[in-house]
Design a protein around this motif. Sequence first.
Motif, PDB file in Angstrom:
ATOM      1  N   LEU A  91       0.855  -1.176   0.000  1.00 39.61           N
ATOM      2  CA  LEU A  91       0.000   0.000   0.000  1.00 39.61           C
ATOM      3  C   LEU A  91       0.897   1.234   0.000  1.00 39.61           C
ATOM      4  O   LEU A  91       1.721   1.404   0.909  1.00 39.61           O
ATOM      5  N   LYS A  92       0.763   2.071  -1.016  1.00 34.61           N
ATOM      6  CA  LYS A  92       1.579   3.274  -1.138  1.00 34.61           C
ATOM      7  C   LYS A  92       0.804   4.477  -0.598  1.00 34.61           C
ATOM      8  O   LYS A  92      -0.357   4.677  -0.958  1.00 34.61           O
ATOM      9  N   VAL A  93       1.466   5.253   0.259  1.00 25.42           N
ATOM     10  CA  VAL A  93       0.846   6.429   0.876  1.00 25.42           C
ATOM     11  C   VAL A  93       1.696   7.657   0.548  1.00 25.42           C
ATOM     12  O   VAL A  93       2.823   7.781   1.040  1.00 25.42           O
ATOM     13  N   PRO A  94       1.191   8.586  -0.277  1.00 25.23           N
ATOM     14  CA  PRO A  94       1.941   9.823  -0.566  1.00 25.23           C
ATOM     15  C   PRO A  94       1.778  10.828   0.580  1.00 25.23           C
ATOM     16  O   PRO A  94       0.657  11.145   0.987  1.00 25.23           O
ATOM     17  N   VAL A  95       2.906  11.304   1.110  1.00 26.46           N
ATOM     18  CA  VAL A  95       2.886  12.233   2.239  1.00 26.46           C
ATOM     19  C   VAL A  95       3.508  13.554   1.800  1.00 26.46           C
ATOM     20  O   VAL A  95       4.549  13.587   1.134  1.00 26.46           O
ATOM     21  N   ARG A  96       2.874  14.646   2.191  1.00 25.43           N
ATOM     22  CA  ARG A  96       3.298  15.972   1.766  1.00 25.43           C
ATOM     23  C   ARG A  96       4.626  16.354   2.398  1.00 25.43           C
ATOM     24  O   ARG A  96       4.908  16.013   3.548  1.00 25.43           O
ATOM     25  N   TYR A  97       5.474  17.070   1.620  1.00 23.44           N
ATOM     26  CA  TYR A  97       6.716  17.622   2.174  1.00 23.44           C
ATOM     27  C   TYR A  97       6.381  18.599   3.294  1.00 23.44           C
ATOM     28  O   TYR A  97       5.400  19.356   3.220  1.00 23.44           O
ATOM     29  N   ARG A 147       8.213  13.332   9.341  1.00 19.86           N
ATOM     30  CA  ARG A 147       8.538  12.057   8.702  1.00 19.86           C
ATOM     31  C   ARG A 147       8.515  10.899   9.696  1.00 19.86           C
ATOM     32  O   ARG A 147       8.030   9.815   9.390  1.00 19.86           O
ATOM     33  N   ASP A 148       9.075  11.129  10.887  1.00 21.61           N
ATOM     34  CA  ASP A 148       9.122  10.066  11.887  1.00 21.61           C
ATOM     35  C   ASP A 148       7.715   9.676  12.339  1.00 21.61           C
ATOM     36  O   ASP A 148       7.423   8.491  12.543  1.00 21.61           O
ATOM     37  N   GLU A 149       6.859  10.665  12.520  1.00 22.62           N
ATOM     38  CA  GLU A 149       5.496  10.353  12.943  1.00 22.62           C
ATOM     39  C   GLU A 149       4.741   9.612  11.845  1.00 22.62           C
ATOM     40  O   GLU A 149       3.968   8.684  12.119  1.00 22.62           O
ATOM     41  N   ALA A 150       4.962  10.016  10.594  1.00 21.13           N
ATOM     42  CA  ALA A 150       4.322   9.308   9.488  1.00 21.13           C
ATOM     43  C   ALA A 150       4.763   7.845   9.455  1.00 21.13           C
ATOM     44  O   ALA A 150       3.940   6.930   9.287  1.00 21.13           O
ATOM     45  N   SER A 166      -6.106   1.206   4.728  1.00 19.90           N
ATOM     46  CA  SER A 166      -6.324   2.564   4.232  1.00 19.90           C
ATOM     47  C   SER A 166      -7.195   3.371   5.190  1.00 19.90           C
ATOM     48  O   SER A 166      -6.908   4.540   5.490  1.00 19.90           O
ATOM     49  N   ARG A 167      -8.261   2.759   5.670  1.00 26.36           N
ATOM     50  CA  ARG A 167      -9.171   3.474   6.578  1.00 26.36           C
ATOM     51  C   ARG A 167      -8.468   3.889   7.866  1.00 26.36           C
ATOM     52  O   ARG A 167      -8.560   5.043   8.311  1.00 26.36           O
ATOM     53  N   ARG A 168      -7.724   2.950   8.465  1.00 23.03           N
ATOM     54  CA  ARG A 168      -7.054   3.254   9.733  1.00 23.03           C
ATOM     55  C   ARG A 168      -5.930   4.275   9.555  1.00 23.03           C
ATOM     56  O   ARG A 168      -5.704   5.125  10.432  1.00 23.03           O
ATOM     57  N   ILE A 169      -5.223   4.175   8.445  1.00 23.41           N
ATOM     58  CA  ILE A 169      -4.132   5.139   8.205  1.00 23.41           C
ATOM     59  C   ILE A 169      -4.695   6.545   8.046  1.00 23.41           C
ATOM     60  O   ILE A 169      -4.165   7.520   8.606  1.00 23.41           O
ATOM     61  N   LEU A 170      -5.771   6.681   7.278  1.00 24.14           N
ATOM     62  CA  LEU A 170      -6.379   8.006   7.100  1.00 24.14           C
ATOM     63  C   LEU A 170      -6.895   8.560   8.427  1.00 24.14           C
ATOM     64  O   LEU A 170      -6.768   9.762   8.712  1.00 24.14           O
ATOM     65  N   ASP A 228      -5.782  12.522  12.920  1.00 24.22           N
ATOM     66  CA  ASP A 228      -5.622  12.818  14.345  1.00 24.22           C
ATOM     67  C   ASP A 228      -4.323  13.550  14.667  1.00 24.22           C
ATOM     68  O   ASP A 228      -4.081  13.869  15.830  1.00 24.22           O
ATOM     69  N   THR A 229      -3.460  13.791  13.656  1.00 25.06           N
ATOM     70  CA  THR A 229      -2.188  14.465  13.928  1.00 25.06           C
ATOM     71  C   THR A 229      -2.306  15.987  13.891  1.00 25.06           C
ATOM     72  O   THR A 229      -1.301  16.683  14.097  1.00 25.06           O
ATOM     73  N   ASP A 230      -3.488  16.494  13.620  1.00 23.99           N
ATOM     74  CA  ASP A 230      -3.705  17.948  13.571  1.00 23.99           C
ATOM     75  C   ASP A 230      -2.762  18.654  12.598  1.00 23.99           C
ATOM     76  O   ASP A 230      -2.230  19.736  12.885  1.00 23.99           O
ATOM     77  N   GLY A 231      -2.547  18.029  11.450  1.00 18.22           N
ATOM     78  CA  GLY A 231      -1.762  18.668  10.398  1.00 18.22           C
ATOM     79  C   GLY A 231      -0.283  18.398  10.435  1.00 18.22           C
ATOM     80  O   GLY A 231       0.444  18.832   9.536  1.00 18.22           O
ATOM     81  N   ARG A 232       0.203  17.664  11.443  1.00 19.87           N
ATOM     82  CA  ARG A 232       1.640  17.356  11.480  1.00 19.87           C
ATOM     83  C   ARG A 232       2.016  16.387  10.356  1.00 19.87           C
ATOM     84  O   ARG A 232       3.154  16.377   9.894  1.00 19.87           O
ATOM     85  N   VAL A 233       1.069  15.566   9.954  1.00 18.32           N
ATOM     86  CA  VAL A 233       1.244  14.668   8.811  1.00 18.32           C
ATOM     87  C   VAL A 233       0.074  14.906   7.875  1.00 18.32           C
ATOM     88  O   VAL A 233      -1.090  14.889   8.311  1.00 18.32           O
ATOM     89  N   GLU A 234       0.369  15.116   6.587  1.00 17.95           N
ATOM     90  CA  GLU A 234      -0.682  15.362   5.606  1.00 17.95           C
ATOM     91  C   GLU A 234      -0.471  14.487   4.372  1.00 17.95           C
ATOM     92  O   GLU A 234       0.666  14.308   3.926  1.00 17.95           O
TER      93      GLU A 234
END
Length: 293
Positions: free
Chosen positions: A179-185, A189-192, A263-267, A272-278
């Motif tokens: 499962l590939k998850v694209p994460v914004r710059y 990174r560690d939390e993601a 996918s559901r749990r990851i989203l 729940d990170t309040d924008g720290r991971v997007e």
Amino acid sequence: MEAFNRVFSDPVVARLALAGAGLLVLYALTKLATRWLSRHVDQPGARYRARKLIMLAAWVLGLAYVASVFSARLGSLAVAMGLVGAGIAFALQEVIMSVAGWITVSFGSIYKPGHRIRLGGVRGDVIDVSLLRTTLFQVGDWVDGDLYNGSVVRVANSFVFKEPVFNYSGDFPFLWDELKVPVRYGSDRDEAFAILDRVAQAVVGDYVPKVSETWKELTRKYMIESSQIEPMVSLVFDENWMTYTVRYVVDYKCRRSIKSELSRRILEAIADTDGRVEVASTSMEISLTGAAS
């Protein structure tokens, strides 16, 4: 009555009548046996195998009986039968290959009813293996994922010699999936990484003990290198975003449902990170300019 006696006084006609009567009796006995199985054997697998054995025994007994009835005339027909047999073999080579394929499948442990395979370009669950054809209940095609689409497909057994046979559930009834998850710059990174690893362990971690036992049996049977069966997370990046890949082992029948749950749990965890991971997405800017006339 005289004409009747005259007809049946011919040895060939008499032997044909005897062979036909015997085959009718054998057919009736076979029907009675299969009907008895349907009523008294509750387990589908045992009932299926017993029915196949009865049909095979009926064919063997029928051929042996016909051969014994005409045994006195077989010697004089040997040369003619040889020539005819050569012509039939050439004309029916596909049928002969299918019968050979059935023998190979039956005694070669290539697949059996209940296995999910791809044969002749068709992917599905094996529901029957007859003398000439393998019957599949198809998955995929116009339906995404590993779901049934309702088609019953019959594939000639000769395809076991023509193309590779993919067995998804034979010796190792598990698959590696990703499962590939694209994460914004700019995201943490560690939390993601921690989110993806935690969710993967929670959803598919229970598979590890079962996979480990099956993998040990596989390595004892085949010369195969060891591989990581625990869930793992890796990271690559490009000019658009950081791509995290969750790699895991899953039961071949649960691939789609497990990916959906991941996918559901990851989203939910990312929300729940309040924008720290997007989660990253492609955006386009369209600029419209016009010149005053």
